[in-house]
Scaffold this motif. Structure first.
Motif, short mmCIF file in Angstrom:
data_model
loop_
_atom_site.label_atom_id
_atom_site.label_comp_id
_atom_site.label_asym_id
_atom_site.label_seq_id
_atom_site.Cartn_x
_atom_site.Cartn_y
_atom_site.Cartn_z
N HIS A 153 38.21 -20.78 -34.74
CA HIS A 153 38.03 -20.13 -33.44
C HIS A 153 37.46 -18.74 -33.66
O HIS A 153 37.55 -18.17 -34.75
N ASN A 154 36.92 -18.21 -32.59
CA ASN A 154 36.42 -16.83 -32.65
C ASN A 154 36.95 -16.11 -31.43
O ASN A 154 36.43 -16.28 -30.32
N CYS A 191 36.63 -17.44 -26.46
CA CYS A 191 36.31 -17.92 -27.80
C CYS A 191 34.80 -18.10 -27.85
O CYS A 191 34.23 -18.81 -27.01
N VAL A 193 33.16 -19.76 -29.89
CA VAL A 193 32.79 -21.09 -30.38
C VAL A 193 32.95 -22.14 -29.28
O VAL A 193 32.12 -23.03 -29.13
N HIS A 194 34.03 -22.02 -28.51
CA HIS A 194 34.37 -23.06 -27.53
C HIS A 194 34.33 -22.44 -26.13
O HIS A 194 35.26 -21.71 -25.75
N MET A 197 37.31 -22.03 -23.64
CA MET A 197 38.53 -21.28 -24.00
C MET A 197 38.49 -19.88 -23.41
O MET A 197 37.62 -19.07 -23.73
#
Ligand SMILES: [Cu+2]
Length: 264
Positions: A153-154, A191, A193-194, A197
């Motif tokens: 995750h980021n 996030c 990446v996603h 989120m």
């Protein structure tokens, strides 16, 4: 879409005086705590006189349907869930109340300093969802961030009054320990990446906040007797006027009911 919504809010306040302990007890006490050469007076919460605010946040009208989250692009996320996963932006409870409403004291505590909690608040990235969706912390309270997933995750808070940061967390990464030194309601967290989120952190100088639960209920304990402006924040309904004044006597428990109504 959101900014086209015109919302009106109806507040119904009903006070319930609970005869607890000593209603006219001793005034709130403070203690001197030396800090970096300048004495800081920390307001101590006196359980014999402190008041409680409790209540519910109801919704009157139609709510948008919860959007199903599509995690297909990330098999590691989708694999965690056996049931469909829905957005937590608007969560209506069966009893016509709203979950994930941040309720807090906005005014009435000026000049008071409260002890910073030592125990960390937790944010977990689990099933590619932030838990909790809405978090309240005090300024400088430690926030421990976990990654329970088998994917990277980021985590990227987007504050306006605190320092922005953006850090990745690989599976099995040690927890990150963060804090926000200045008040801010709310800090959006995403996030990178996603894209589904997202969560929010409310940062206050005091501990008098709560998030409505699966009953739409909240409870704020330990308030010094006084006059306060209560405010609510909701991710979807945030344009509404949400504040209301409440006067709390020593040891009083007052019920506060907010009904959020979307204007026609
Ligand atoms: Cu993620």
């Amino acid at each position: 879409m959101l900014n086209k919504l015109h919302l009106s809010w109806i507040f119904v306040l009903s006070g319930v005086l609970i005869t607890g302990g000593c209603g006219g007890g001793e005034p709130e006490t403070s203690q001197e705590v030396p800090k970096a050469g300048t004495p800081v007076v920390v307001t101590k919460i006196d359980p014999t006189t402190s008041a409680t605010l409790k209540g519910k946040v109801l919704f009157d009208g139609d709510l948008p349907r919860a959007r199903r989250l599509a995690m297909d692009a990330e098999p590691a996320c989708a694999a965690v869930h056996t049931e469909p996963v829905y957005s937590e932006v608007v969560v209506a409870n069966d009893n016509n109340t709203l979950r994930h409403v941040f309720v807090y004291v906005k005014e009435g505590l000026e000049g008071k300093v409260f002890e910073t909690p030592k125990e960390p608040a937790i944010i977990d990235q689990k099933g590619c969802i932030y838990k909790p969706h809405i978090l309240g912390v005090q300024t400088n309270q430690p926030i421990k961030i976990l990654n329970s997933d088998s994917t990277t995750h980021n985590i990227h808070p987007l504050p306006k009054n605190n320092r922005e940061w953006n850090e990745s967390m690989a599976p099995g990464a040690p927890p990150k320990n963060k804090k926000f030194p200045r008040e801010e309601v709310m800090i959006a967290v995403k996030c990178n990446v996603h894209p589904w989120m997202k969560n929010y952190i409310g940062v206050l100088k005091h501990p008098f906040f709560a998030v409505t639960d699966e009953e739409g209920s909240f409870e704020i304990k330990g308030l010094p007797p006084g006059e306060y402006t209560l405010e609510t924040w909701h991710e979807f309904l945030k344009e509404g006027v949400t504040s209301h004044k409440v006067i709390l006597a020593a040891s009083e428990t007052k019920s506060v009911e907010f009904t959020l109504k979307q204007a026609s």
